[in-house]
Each structure stands twice: as structure tokens, then as C-alpha cells.
Design a protein around this motif. Structure first.
Motif, PDB file in Angstrom:
ATOM      1  N   SER A  90       0.839  -1.193   0.000  1.00  0.00           N
ATOM      2  CA  SER A  90       0.000   0.000   0.000  1.00  0.00           C
ATOM      3  C   SER A  90       0.878   1.248   0.000  1.00  0.00           C
ATOM      4  O   SER A  90       1.869   1.324   0.730  1.00  0.00           O
ATOM      5  CB  SER A  90      -0.908   0.006   1.235  1.00  0.00           C
ATOM      6  N   ALA A  91       0.510   2.221  -0.816  1.00  0.00           N
ATOM      7  CA  ALA A  91       1.292   3.452  -0.927  1.00  0.00           C
ATOM      8  C   ALA A  91       0.346   4.631  -1.100  1.00  0.00           C
ATOM      9  O   ALA A  91      -0.855   4.470  -1.327  1.00  0.00           O
ATOM     10  CB  ALA A  91       2.256   3.358  -2.110  1.00  0.00           C
ATOM     11  N   ALA A  92       0.897   5.818  -0.964  1.00  0.00           N
ATOM     12  CA  ALA A  92       0.133   7.047  -1.178  1.00  0.00           C
ATOM     13  C   ALA A  92       0.962   7.982  -2.042  1.00  0.00           C
ATOM     14  O   ALA A  92       2.158   8.176  -1.791  1.00  0.00           O
ATOM     15  CB  ALA A  92      -0.221   7.715   0.146  1.00  0.00           C
ATOM     16  N   VAL A 144       5.458  13.133  -4.393  1.00  0.00           N
ATOM     17  CA  VAL A 144       5.975  12.408  -3.231  1.00  0.00           C
ATOM     18  C   VAL A 144       5.222  11.091  -3.078  1.00  0.00           C
ATOM     19  O   VAL A 144       3.984  11.059  -3.132  1.00  0.00           O
ATOM     20  CB  VAL A 144       5.837  13.235  -1.936  1.00  0.00           C
ATOM     21  N   LEU A 145       5.978  10.025  -2.883  1.00  0.00           N
ATOM     22  CA  LEU A 145       5.388   8.708  -2.652  1.00  0.00           C
ATOM     23  C   LEU A 145       5.790   8.218  -1.266  1.00  0.00           C
ATOM     24  O   LEU A 145       6.972   8.202  -0.919  1.00  0.00           O
ATOM     25  CB  LEU A 145       5.874   7.707  -3.700  1.00  0.00           C
ATOM     26  N   THR A 146       4.787   7.830  -0.471  1.00  0.00           N
ATOM     27  CA  THR A 146       5.039   7.112   0.770  1.00  0.00           C
ATOM     28  C   THR A 146       4.505   5.696   0.605  1.00  0.00           C
ATOM     29  O   THR A 146       3.603   5.451  -0.200  1.00  0.00           O
ATOM     30  CB  THR A 146       4.357   7.788   1.972  1.00  0.00           C
ATOM     31  N   PHE A 147       5.040   4.753   1.362  1.00  0.00           N
ATOM     32  CA  PHE A 147       4.573   3.373   1.256  1.00  0.00           C
ATOM     33  C   PHE A 147       4.868   2.627   2.553  1.00  0.00           C
ATOM     34  O   PHE A 147       5.739   3.023   3.334  1.00  0.00           O
ATOM     35  CB  PHE A 147       5.208   2.657   0.061  1.00  0.00           C
ATOM     36  N   ASP A 148       4.116   1.573   2.769  1.00  0.00           N
ATOM     37  CA  ASP A 148       4.341   0.686   3.911  1.00  0.00           C
ATOM     38  C   ASP A 148       5.112  -0.539   3.452  1.00  0.00           C
ATOM     39  O   ASP A 148       4.731  -1.190   2.471  1.00  0.00           O
ATOM     40  CB  ASP A 148       3.004   0.226   4.518  1.00  0.00           C
ATOM     41  N   TYR A 149       6.194  -0.874   4.169  1.00  0.00           N
ATOM     42  CA  TYR A 149       6.874  -2.135   3.912  1.00  0.00           C
ATOM     43  C   TYR A 149       5.932  -3.305   4.218  1.00  0.00           C
ATOM     44  O   TYR A 149       4.993  -3.182   5.007  1.00  0.00           O
ATOM     45  CB  TYR A 149       8.104  -2.278   4.812  1.00  0.00           C
ATOM     46  N   ARG A 150       6.206  -4.435   3.614  1.00  0.00           N
ATOM     47  CA  ARG A 150       5.410  -5.626   3.911  1.00  0.00           C
ATOM     48  C   ARG A 150       5.460  -5.927   5.413  1.00  0.00           C
ATOM     49  O   ARG A 150       6.515  -5.847   6.052  1.00  0.00           O
ATOM     50  CB  ARG A 150       5.895  -6.824   3.099  1.00  0.00           C
TER      51      ARG A 150
END
Length: 281
Positions: free
Chosen positions: A15-17, A56-62
Motif C-alpha cells: 500500500s502506498a500514497a 511524493v510517494l510514501t509506502f508501507d513495507y510488507r
């Protein structure tokens, strides 16, 4: 901001934003989170950069945040997966979706370490590392050195094996982590060259030749003392490096610590300078 999905090379969905600017400056920033920190923690900073023209991209690691199953006990993941699979998925998404003229990374703690071993790191035009360090226990001294040794050799493995995951959610700013992530990190901390040496990826770390600015906080004595911060720079032998050692009171803040850079109160004191560097590097 729009929620997007990344797909790692092994098929894992993350999941990312994506924060899109009203007036793009043709530069994109992907934010690599600290270990166990959800991407939402960086949203205010991401919006600030988008207001300055950056995609800008943010994301959650697995295993973290929205990239985790119902319980982290149910996922098999290693910390190297974050750097070798998840971060490159962000790199490919930004390159394909945004096609920036300058592809930049802001890395917090582990996020600043990860670029040293990330496939494709030679495509990154600059790295702003915040409160990053090499977590080889030998960089600490006295009781803190003993404490880190005990944590990584005894306490963390025992707690992880007992619970089937690392119960980091009980710690300040922490999050529960998959067992494989916690146990691999504990092993890395025993290696003088930390993740680069433990993974045998010295050549990849040497491939990173871009500008690297490390922001270290003088009051971050537990997580990233000066020797550990210098150890981070040593992991990037060929980067064009600079190290800014920040005294909180000299920039008008009572405290910063390991997590304070990304809080709204640091906007005037720290975010403006970071954005200016990212805009010209």
C-alpha cells in the motif's frame, strides 16, 4: 493524495500514497520509512514537499501498516525484503508513473540505510538521510553498548520466538514486526558493516555515487549517536557525502530526537532547508 498499489518483484502487494503537486517541479521524492513506522507518519512532510512542487510517494513495507495482514504473525518477511523488494517497487512506480527528471529519496533511520543495498540505487539522484545510522552495536559505548548487545542477542530473539512476532507495538513509536524482520535485524547488528556486510552487497553500496546529506540530531543519543551516524556514511564509500549535526536549540526547537524531524513543529526549523536542498541537488 491518492492511495495507490505497488507490486514487488515477488508479487507482494504494497500500500502506498501518492501526493501530487499543483505546480510540478519535475522532481519526485520517495520516502523510505524507519523500521516499523507507518507511512502516515510522513504524510505532513509529504504534503509540505508537494506544496513545493515535488511528487511524493510514501509506502508501507510488507508487514507494516496497510501492507500487513490482520496480524504480523501471519506473514513471512525479512528485513532484506524491505530493501531488496519493497523499496525497488517504489522506485519502479515513481519512474514509470511520474517520469521525473530528478528521482530523490528521503530515508528515515532504516530508510536511509536501505538505499545502500537497494537494487537500482545508481538511478537515485540524491539521498537525504534523516536520523540514519549503522546499528552495529560496536558504535555504542558503555551501558548503551551493553544494552544493544543484550537486546539483539538475548531479549529480542527471546521475545520474538515466544510470541511468533516482535511485539514492538508496546514501544514508543513502535509497531509489531514479523519475526523474520526482527531476527534478521538482530543478526545485522552483530556485523561491523551492518546490513551491507551481512548481505554481502559491498559492490552495490559502492555503486551509489550521488549526493548524500545526513541530518543527525544531537539529542538522538539512544538511537543514533555520533559514531553510529558516521557508520552510516561509511556504508556509502563513493557517495558525495555531507553530515549536518543539528543542535535542537540552535534551530529554535526544545527537542528533535529520532522522530521529531517529521513532526509539524519542525516545519520552519528543518523542513524548509530540506526542501531547498532537494530542489537544487
Amino acid at each position: 493524495m491518492e492511495i495507490v498499489e505497488l507490486r514487488a518483484a515477488d508479487g507482494f502487494e504494497l500500500s502506498a500514497a501518492l501526493f501530487r503537486p499543483a505546480a510540478p517541479n519535475r522532481r519526485a521524492v520517495q520516502i523510505h520509512a524507519a523500521a516499523g513506522v507507518r507511512q502516515e507518519y510522513y504524510a505532513d512532510f509529504a504534503r509540505f514537499l508537494a506544496g513545493r512542487g515535488f511528487h511524493v510517494l510514501t509506502f508501507d513495507y510488507r508487514g507494516v501498516g496497510r501492507s500487513a495482514p490482520r496480524h504480523v504473525r501471519d506473514i513471512e518477511a525479512r528485513m532484506q525484503d524491505w530493501a531488496l523488494l519493497d523499496a525497488p517497487a517504489a522506485l519502479e512506480f515513481v519512474a514509470g508513473e511520474i517520469k521525473p527528471s530528478r528521482h530523490l529519496v528521503v530515508g528515515h533511520s532504516f530508510g536511509g540505510q536501505s538505499v545502500a543495498v537497494m537494487p537500482g540505487n545508481d538511478r537515485v539522484h540524491a539521498l537525504l538521510a534523516v536520523a540514519s545510522q549503522s546499528v552495529y552495536y560496536g558504535h555504542w559505548s558503555g551501558t548503551r553498548k551493553l544494552g544493544l548487545w543484550m537486546l539483539t542477542r538475548v531479549l529480542l530473539p527471546a521475545a520474538t520466538h515466544a510470541a511468533g512476532y516482535f511485539p514492538g507495538g508496546r514501544l514508543p513509536e513502535g509497531e509489531d514486526l514479523p519475526a523474520g524482520v526482527a531476527l534478521e535485524w538482530a543478526r545485522w547488528c552483530q556485523h561491523p558493516r551492518y546490513l551491507v556486510g551481512a548481505l554481502g552487497l559491498e559492490d552495490r553500496a559502492a555503486a551509489f555515487r550521488a549526493p548524500l546529506r545526513l541530518l543527525s540530531m544531537a539529542d538522538d543519543v539512544i538511537y543514533a549517536p555520533r559514531a553510529a551516524a558516521q557508520g552510516l556514511l561509511d556504508l556509502y564509500p563513493n557517495a558525495r557525502k555531507e553530515h549536518l549535526w543539528i543542535e535542537p536549540r540552535e534551530v529554535g526547537l526544545e527537542r528533535i530526537g529520532h522522530f521529531g524531524f517529521f513532526r509539524e513543529r519542525s516545519r520552519a526549523a528543518l523542513w524548509e532547508g530540506a526542501a531547498a536542498w532537494l530542489a537544487r541537488v
